[in-house]
Scaffold this motif. Structure first.
Motif, PDB file in Angstrom:
ATOM      1  N   CYS A  11      -9.997 -15.834   1.272  1.00 44.69           N
ATOM      2  CA  CYS A  11      -9.693 -15.923   2.706  1.00 44.69           C
ATOM      3  C   CYS A  11      -8.254 -16.326   2.997  1.00 44.69           C
ATOM      4  CB  CYS A  11     -10.643 -16.911   3.401  1.00 44.69           C
ATOM      5  SG  CYS A  11     -10.409 -18.639   2.909  1.00 44.69           S
TER       6      CYS A  11
ATOM      7  N   ASN B 261      -0.768 -24.761  12.836  1.00 47.17           N
ATOM      8  CA  ASN B 261      -1.858 -23.789  12.905  1.00 47.17           C
ATOM      9  C   ASN B 261      -2.023 -23.224  14.310  1.00 47.17           C
ATOM     10  OD1 ASN B 261      -2.483 -24.054  10.202  1.00 47.17           O
ATOM     11  ND2 ASN B 261      -4.089 -25.587  10.521  1.00 47.17           N
TER      12      ASN B 261
ATOM     13  N   ASN C   5     -13.380 -23.238   3.478  1.00 47.63           N
ATOM     14  CA  ASN C   5     -13.521 -22.285   4.581  1.00 47.63           C
ATOM     15  C   ASN C   5     -14.615 -21.250   4.333  1.00 47.63           C
ATOM     16  OD1 ASN C   5     -12.644 -20.944   7.088  1.00 47.63           O
ATOM     17  ND2 ASN C   5     -11.892 -19.346   5.704  1.00 47.63           N
TER      18      ASN C   5
ATOM     19  N   CYS D 146     -13.918 -23.348  -1.938  1.00 45.50           N
ATOM     20  CA  CYS D 146     -13.089 -23.241  -0.739  1.00 45.50           C
ATOM     21  C   CYS D 146     -13.844 -23.846   0.438  1.00 45.50           C
ATOM     22  CB  CYS D 146     -12.742 -21.782  -0.462  1.00 45.50           C
ATOM     23  SG  CYS D 146     -11.832 -21.531   1.090  1.00 45.50           S
TER      24      CYS D 146
ATOM     25  N   GLN E  43      -6.929 -19.383   2.933  1.00 49.50           N
ATOM     26  CA  GLN E  43      -6.714 -20.741   3.433  1.00 49.50           C
ATOM     27  C   GLN E  43      -6.223 -21.656   2.314  1.00 49.50           C
ATOM     28  OE1 GLN E  43      -9.365 -22.695   6.371  1.00 49.50           O
ATOM     29  NE2 GLN E  43      -9.825 -24.175   4.740  1.00 49.50           N
ATOM     30  N   LYS E  44      -5.380 -22.627   2.677  1.00 55.53           N
ATOM     31  CA  LYS E  44      -4.884 -23.580   1.705  1.00 55.53           C
ATOM     32  C   LYS E  44      -6.017 -24.490   1.252  1.00 55.53           C
ATOM     33  CE  LYS E  44      -0.974 -26.651   0.863  1.00 55.53           C
ATOM     34  NZ  LYS E  44       0.228 -27.290   1.431  1.00 55.53           N
TER      35      LYS E  44
END
Length: 353
Positions: free
Chosen positions: A25, A41, A10, A8, A27-28
């Protein structure tokens, strides 16, 4: 790294290659930064415009008391947080309000300057007429006293001193001081001490009184009421920051056994969100075209009806009790709390514009 795993961007969590979102988390995964992503966003982070907003908006409008009830029950992820909903709708309201009132300060200044000019002309004309009439009236009064000795023996010098008294037939000044004298002092670039003395300010006046007289003089010179109005508009969000907790306190006083103060604050957030929505509609409609007052009244009346239904559903009391409390709470808020806050706001705007 295992070929079936990826990281990831992030939180550096190890996840499978076919995952679209990070389970750690949220997130994409490997999302490319585009204008669309950046805009979404920004909006979603600050205003949470997502499915929760759509799920919250319709109940807010058509189901009074529904959202605070569900929030207190613990259903807090399904619907938008009350503070976030309040923030989003208030931003929309103040944007519409700014469009509706951006020309008002200038119009007020133009009107004040026009009024000042007409007042000066009127005062000058009255002064000329007063002097003309004064000589005639005094002459007639003097002749009357001389020709009617039976009223009493009054020496001629005494008659002249009485009729020459400057306090006789003295004109009232709207500002509480002699504007013509003040204008002459200002034109002569007199010191503030001399001007304040002409305005009848005491020499031992404290800071607040001196500040007040200074602002009166500033307003008298410029007739800049638009700046005062602008300060008021700018400070309305701060005033509402205090009004909302006070409204929740009123609810706490009338429903002391119906939860703690936080419960009443949640109710207030949602109700004030609805109020902002109503005022946004009113200002938005009048921004496009001027409608008759009955529509504004109808929308404002709907706010009370909404409040009544919301009280009944949220606090689970009968219609009569809810109707009574809705009226008393509205009366106390509109007659005492709101005017007091508006007065403080106006005094602040006048002292610091």
């Amino acid at each position: 790294m295992d070929q079936d795993l990826q990281q990831c961007q992030n939180c550096d969590y190890q996840l499978k290659a076919d995952f679209e979102f990070c389970p750690n988390c949220g997130q994409k995964v490997n999302e490319k930064l585009t204008l669309k992503v950046l805009f979404y966003n920004t909006v979603s982070n600050y205003f949470s415009v997502d499915a929760r907003f759509l799920k919250s908006f319709l109940p807010l409008v058509f189901k009074p008391g529904f959202l605070p009830t569900k929030f207190i029950e613990g259903k807090r992820s399904r619907y938008l947080h009350p503070a976030q909903l309040y923030l989003f709708i208030s931003v929309v309201f103040f944007f519409i309000l700014s469009l509706s009132t951006n020309s008002q300060p200038e119009k007020i200044n133009q009107e004040l300057l026009r009024t000042k000019s007409s007042e000066k002309a009127s005062v000058l004309q009255d002064s000329i007429e007063a002097k003309q009439l004064d000589s005639v009236d005094r002459a007639e009064a003097k002749a009357f006293l001389k020709n009617n000795k039976w009223l009493g023996s009054v020496p001629e010098q005494k008659i002249d001193s009485i009729l020459a008294d400057p306090n006789v037939n003295k004109n009232d000044i709207s500002f509480g001081f002699d504007e013509l004298k003040l204008d002459s002092l200002i034109a002569a670039n007199a010191s503030d001490k001399e001007i304040f003395k002409a305005m009848e300010m005491n020499d031992d006046a404290g800071w607040l009184k001196r500040k007040f007289y200074g602002q009166i003089l500033k307003f008298y010179k410029s007739r800049d009421g638009g700046s005062i109005l602008k300060v008021i508009y700018d400070k309305i969000p701060i005033a509402l920051f205090f009004l909302l907790p006070l409204f929740a306190l009123l609810l706490k006083l009338f429903y002391s056994k119906k939860g703690n103060y936080t419960h009443h604050l949640v109710f207030s957030f949602y109700y004030f969100s609805f109020l902002f929505l109503i005022f946004s509609i009113i200002f938005g409609i009048n921004l496009i075209w001027n409608v008759s007052g009955w529509l504004d009244f109808l929308l404002l009346f709907s706010a009370f009806v909404y409040f009544l239904i919301a009280l009944k559903r949220f606090y689970h009391q009968g219609w009569f009790v809810s109707f009574f409390k809705a009226n008393v709470i509205s009366f106390l808020f509109l007659v005492f709390i709101l005017p007091a806050t508006a007065t403080i706001l106006f005094v602040y705007a006048f002292l610091f514009y």
